[in-house]
Every structure is written in C-alpha cells, then in structure tokens.
Enzyme design. Structure first.
Site, PDB file in Angstrom:
ATOM      1  N   LYS A  76     -12.830  13.961  -1.635  1.00  0.00           N
ATOM      2  CA  LYS A  76     -12.189  14.355  -0.372  1.00  0.00           C
ATOM      3  C   LYS A  76     -12.005  15.864  -0.249  1.00  0.00           C
ATOM      4  O   LYS A  76     -11.778  16.354   0.852  1.00  0.00           O
ATOM      5  CB  LYS A  76     -10.850  13.623  -0.213  1.00  0.00           C
ATOM      6  CG  LYS A  76     -11.064  12.155   0.189  1.00  0.00           C
ATOM      7  CD  LYS A  76      -9.793  11.358   0.133  1.00  0.00           C
ATOM      8  CE  LYS A  76     -10.054   9.926   0.629  1.00  0.00           C
ATOM      9  NZ  LYS A  76      -9.016   8.990   0.241  1.00  0.00           N
ATOM     10  N   GLU A  85     -11.927   9.741  -6.026  1.00  0.00           N
ATOM     11  CA  GLU A  85     -11.864   9.729  -4.551  1.00  0.00           C
ATOM     12  C   GLU A  85     -11.198  11.022  -4.055  1.00  0.00           C
ATOM     13  O   GLU A  85     -11.623  11.606  -3.060  1.00  0.00           O
ATOM     14  CB  GLU A  85     -11.102   8.486  -4.083  1.00  0.00           C
ATOM     15  CG  GLU A  85     -11.273   8.223  -2.613  1.00  0.00           C
ATOM     16  CD  GLU A  85     -10.708   6.878  -2.162  1.00  0.00           C
ATOM     17  OE1 GLU A  85     -11.065   5.836  -2.738  1.00  0.00           O
ATOM     18  OE2 GLU A  85      -9.886   6.895  -1.228  1.00  0.00           O
ATOM     19  N   LYS A 144       0.850  -1.192   0.000  1.00  0.00           N
ATOM     20  CA  LYS A 144       0.000   0.000   0.000  1.00  0.00           C
ATOM     21  C   LYS A 144       0.879   1.233   0.000  1.00  0.00           C
ATOM     22  O   LYS A 144       1.801   1.349   0.804  1.00  0.00           O
ATOM     23  CB  LYS A 144      -0.907   0.024   1.242  1.00  0.00           C
ATOM     24  CG  LYS A 144      -1.714   1.318   1.370  1.00  0.00           C
ATOM     25  CD  LYS A 144      -2.753   1.254   2.463  1.00  0.00           C
ATOM     26  CE  LYS A 144      -3.507   2.582   2.549  1.00  0.00           C
ATOM     27  NZ  LYS A 144      -4.583   2.553   3.535  1.00  0.00           N
ATOM     28  N   GLU A 152     -10.162  11.618  11.071  1.00  0.00           N
ATOM     29  CA  GLU A 152      -9.292  10.520  11.518  1.00  0.00           C
ATOM     30  C   GLU A 152      -8.485  10.855  12.770  1.00  0.00           C
ATOM     31  O   GLU A 152      -7.756  11.852  12.823  1.00  0.00           O
ATOM     32  CB  GLU A 152      -8.332  10.158  10.369  1.00  0.00           C
ATOM     33  CG  GLU A 152      -7.455   8.962  10.678  1.00  0.00           C
ATOM     34  CD  GLU A 152      -6.750   8.412   9.441  1.00  0.00           C
ATOM     35  OE1 GLU A 152      -6.997   8.914   8.317  1.00  0.00           O
ATOM     36  OE2 GLU A 152      -5.944   7.486   9.599  1.00  0.00           O
ATOM     37  N   GLU A 211      -7.186  -1.919   1.895  1.00  0.00           N
ATOM     38  CA  GLU A 211      -6.670  -0.614   2.353  1.00  0.00           C
ATOM     39  C   GLU A 211      -6.760  -0.518   3.873  1.00  0.00           C
ATOM     40  O   GLU A 211      -5.842  -0.072   4.543  1.00  0.00           O
ATOM     41  CB  GLU A 211      -7.509   0.531   1.757  1.00  0.00           C
ATOM     42  CG  GLU A 211      -7.220   0.852   0.305  1.00  0.00           C
ATOM     43  CD  GLU A 211      -8.050   2.042  -0.142  1.00  0.00           C
ATOM     44  OE1 GLU A 211      -8.858   1.870  -1.062  1.00  0.00           O
ATOM     45  OE2 GLU A 211      -7.897   3.154   0.426  1.00  0.00           O
TER      46      GLU A 211
HETATM   47  C1  LIG Z   1      -5.116  10.387   2.605  1.00  0.00           C
HETATM   48  C2  LIG Z   1      -6.360  10.768   2.846  1.00  0.00           C
HETATM   49  O1  LIG Z   1      -7.305   9.967   3.425  1.00  0.00           O
HETATM   50  C3  LIG Z   1      -6.978   8.648   3.827  1.00  0.00           C
HETATM   51  C4  LIG Z   1      -7.209   7.686   2.749  1.00  0.00           C
HETATM   52  C5  LIG Z   1      -8.372   6.964   2.627  1.00  0.00           C
HETATM   53  C6  LIG Z   1      -8.596   6.037   1.465  1.00  0.00           C
HETATM   54  O2  LIG Z   1      -7.767   5.977   0.545  1.00  0.00           O
HETATM   55  O3  LIG Z   1      -9.629   5.351   1.410  1.00  0.00           O
HETATM   56  C7  LIG Z   1      -9.368   7.087   3.604  1.00  0.00           C
HETATM   57  C8  LIG Z   1      -9.162   7.823   4.722  1.00  0.00           C
HETATM   58  C9  LIG Z   1      -7.826   8.366   5.044  1.00  0.00           C
HETATM   59  O4  LIG Z   1      -7.137   7.430   5.793  1.00  0.00           O
HETATM   60  C10 LIG Z   1      -6.823  12.155   2.541  1.00  0.00           C
HETATM   61  O5  LIG Z   1      -7.979  12.468   2.814  1.00  0.00           O
HETATM   62  O6  LIG Z   1      -6.017  12.946   2.040  1.00  0.00           O
HETATM   63 MG   LIG Z   2      -9.160   4.726  -0.703  1.00  0.00          MG
END
Ligand SMILES: C=C(O[C@@H]1C=C(C(=O)O)C=C[C@H]1O)C(=O)O
Ligand SMILES: [Mg+2]
Length: 432
Positions: free
Chosen positions: A423, A419, A192, A242, A286
């Site tokens: 975010k 994604e 990962k 988080e 993940e």
């Molecule tokens: C790295 C980030 O988020 C992280 C990545 C995630 C994922 O890939 O599913 C989910 C939550 C966080 O642990 C971000 O928001 O920048």
């Molecule tokens: Mg992800």
C-alpha cells in the site's frame, strides 16, 4: 491580472450592501493547476481531483470562510440556482483522538481564490463572504488576494534525498496486535478491526509536497488526488482509490472497497490473482463487513439502496475487491447526516465502529490525524469525499506514510504486513 470588469465589480461593492456569498469568475490561461498552486505564497493551499478521467481539477488558496464542525455547515441553495459555495477540506479519522498540529478534527475552507480546470479550460473564481463581516475588510482581503497572485511555475523534478525509515508499530508489535485481534474473544467483540502503521521517513532536506503529489498522481491514475497545506510545515497529500460518498442532490454513490492482493506483470497470472481474491474467504469477509455496515447505516437515510456485484479495482501495485452502492436519499438528509453515518467506514476503522475504535485507541501509539479520515469537496448540490488513505504527511523533517489493513478471522501477521508494504509501494518508489 483580473479583467477590469472584476475590479470594477469590487469597487462598486464598496458603495453597496452585499450580503451572503458572492463569487466572481473569469477564464485564465493555466495549463497545470498544481504548478499554479505551487507558485502561490498564500496559505492554506489545497488541491482536489475526483476519480475518473473526465474529473475536474480544483486548486484553492486562502480562506474566505472556515468551517470547523460539519453541523455548522448548512449552505443554502443560491436564489438563482447557479452558484453556491464550494468548501474543500477534511475530517480526522477519530475526532476524539489527539490529531496532527495544524489540522484539527474538521476543517473545510471556502477558498478565497479557486482555480477550476476542466477539459483543458481554466476559470479562476474569487469568493467573497459577507455575512456578519465588515464589508470593506472583506473587499480589502479579496483585493489583496488578487494582488498576491503569481504566475504558474514550470514542472520541477523531485530533489533526490536520503531518508531514514522508522516504523510504528514494528513488525514484532504488529504480529502481537494481529494475534490479539484474531483471538476468538476479540473476534466476537470486533469481527473486523483495521490496524495501521506509520512509516516516518526522516530527511534533512525539505520535500515539496506539491512536487511529490504531482509525481505520485501519475502512478495512480484512477484515484482521487488530494493535497491540503494549512501551514508551511503541515501538508497532507495522497492518491486514494476509495470513495466515501458522492452525493448529487439526493442521489448517493458509495462503495465497499476492501480485500487486497498484489498484482502480477503477467496478464494471465494477474487475472488468476484477481480470481483468487474474489474467492478468498478472508478477503471476502473484509469486504462483506464493509458493505453490510454501509447498507445498514444508509437504510434510515434513504428510500432504497442497492449493492452491485463484486468487481476488481486494479491499481499499479495491488488490486482490491469493490462493490458499488447506490441510494436515493430522503430529501431532509444533509451531508452532516451522511458523515455521521458513513465516517469512519469499516474499511478503515472496523466493525462494530465503537469496539473497533476502542481497539485502535488502545493499541496504536501513532496519531492517525487525517489518515483514514475523509477529505474532498462539499457543496449544496454536489459533495464528494474520498477515504483519506494512500497518503503522506509532509512536515519539516520528514515524510510520514500511513497504511492499514483490515484484520478479520484468518488474517496472518506476515501477510498483513506485506499488504501494508504494497500500500505504500507507489510513493516509496518515488522517495527511493
Ligand atoms: C486502510 C487502508 O486500506 C483499506 C484496507 C483494505 C484491506 O485491508 O484490504 C483495502 C482497502 C482499504 O479499504 C489503507 O490503505 O491504509
Ligand atoms: Mg486487507
């Protein structure tokens, strides 16, 4: 104005030999700590609110003591067991990489003045720190901070501005990275790796980071809310879902938050998306790589650690898989041990840590700085740090947003790019 009892205490100290940490507090009429903070002219300024509806708000200004390396930080329990210093600040994602101007790899501040707001009541604390200092200079600095206090402002709207957006990497480069990271040979080295993007929104008009944070947090209720401003043009704000960890004495709470899907306005479809997320092999992987790493790193530091069943965290625009972790620490464990063990977590770096960091250093050309770092509050009794994601850096000519995604076998470039978009959706909806 501070009550006369406080000014009398300060005057009395001029004829005494105070030592160590002294904290004086008194109730104040402040309803909105962020508006109080925005009114102050002293830097640094910072804001911290933990997750959960009963969390206390902390707003701090000025600096009574600065810590720039966590191994320097060893606050003793206070003799009366009541008051120990509380530091606010954070760590960069990668201490070895070039960071952001004004932030540094580690910066925790004991604020000169700290406003604490809990259940509708506010208390203002004045912190003094005498060790190895000139007593009168310390008292002068404390009095000057009190004299510079300003009353809270009224809430202000965000001034609408136009932005031009520039992404680093571009969607094409991103696709190349994902292809590379998911090659079998790279998968064997780094199962990962969390890759990230910087979206720079350039603007000619200044953006007030505290006004932006105030609006943003209203879209991100069940999150950690934070802001750090060390210079007029060096502010970092965010609303992160988080937790890196919370330590209450020897009790530790952490979590594996990873695996993401969008939400749907229709409750039945939203529940179906959540069920799909929990069952999806790529998203499960993940998350699994995160909790396996955290549990392995906690093993030498704790008597036992437990992992809860997977749950879903619902945010406004997306949902995540979360598994809570709880541990009972050995009594010798300090925050510096926990930080070395848990930061950066595979939720934002990858695993194994060193190989993932190498991949990130080789590919990412933007500076992560405090993005994907850890920030929050440290004290002898209770420490709580969030993983600094869902965040923005506010500088003179731009608001820069950061987002990353965990890349594992099964990751598809376009879906991971979407994604990233999800975010930054909350803060983008404010900036338009
Ligand atoms: C790295 C980030 O988020 C992280 C990545 C995630 C994922 O890939 O599913 C989910 C939550 C966080 O642990 C971000 O928001 O920048
Ligand atoms: Mg992800």
């Amino acid at each position: 104005m501070p009550p006369s009892a406080i000014t009398r205490r300060l005057s009395a100290m001029r004829t005494q030999t105070p030592s160590g940490f002294v904290r004086l507090g008194w109730p104040v009429m402040v309803e909105r700590p962020l508006e109080w903070l925005r009114a102050q002219s002293v830097l640094p300024r910072f804001y911290w609110r933990s997750r959960g509806k009963d969390a206390c708000e902390h707003a701090g200004i000025g600096c009574a003591h600065l810590v720039t390396a966590t191994h320097e930080w060893e606050p003793a329990a206070s003799p009366d067991g009541v008051e120990t210093p509380r530091y606010f600040g954070g760590l960069a994602f990668d201490a070895e990489a070039l960071g952001w101007p004004g932030f540094g790899a580690c910066r925790f501040v004991l604020p000169r003045l700290e406003l604490e707001h809990r259940a509708g009541r506010a208390v203002l604390y004045l912190n003094l720190y005498f060790d190895g200092r000139d007593r009168d200079a310390e008292l002068d600095a404390a009095e000057a901070a009190l004299n510079a206090l300003r009353p809270a402002l009224s809430p202000a709207p965000l001034t609408p501005t136009g932005f031009t957006r520039h992404d680093r990497p571009s969607a094409r480069e991103w696709a190349e990275w994902i292809t590379q990271a998911t090659l079998l040979s790279d998968q064997a080295r780094t199962p990962k790796v969390v890759l990230s993007r910087e979206s720079r929104l350039a603007t000619a008009q200044p953006v007030d980071p505290w006004i932006l944070l105030n609006q943003w947090r209203q879209l991100a209720g069940d999150c950690f809310h934070f802001g750090f401003q060390f210079a007029p043009e060096a502010a970092f704000i965010g609303c992160s879902p988080e937790r890196l960890y919370r330590r209450e004495g020897t009790r530790l709470l952490s979590e594996a938050l990873a695996g993401t899907s969008r939400r749907d306005g229709d409750p039945a479809r939203d529940a179906a998306l959540a069920a799909e997320l929990l069952a999806d092999p790529k998203n499960r992987r993940e998350n699994q790589l995160v909790h396996a790493d955290i549990l392995a790193r906690l093993a030498p530091l704790s008597h036992h650690a437990s992992l809860a069943e997977p749950g879903i965290v619902k945010l406004r625009a997306l949902q995540h898989i979360r598994r809570d972790i709880e541990a009972e620490l050995h009594p010798w464990v300090r925050d510096r041990h926990l930080l070395a063990a848990l930061h950066p977590t595979p939720a934002v770096g990858g695993t194994p840590r060193d190989a993932a960091l190498k991949f990130i250093r080789r590919h990412e050309s933007h500076r992560r700085g405090w993005y994907a770092g850890a920030c929050g509050m440290l004290s002898h009794e209770t420490t709580e740090l969030t993983v600094a994601i869902r965040c923005a850096r506010v500088t003179a000519g731009a608001v820069t947003l950061y987002a990353g995604a965990g890349i594992v076998i099964g990751s598809v470039p376009a879906a991971e790019w979407d994604e990233l978009e999800a975010k930054i959706a909350d803060v983008m909806s404010l900036l338009g």
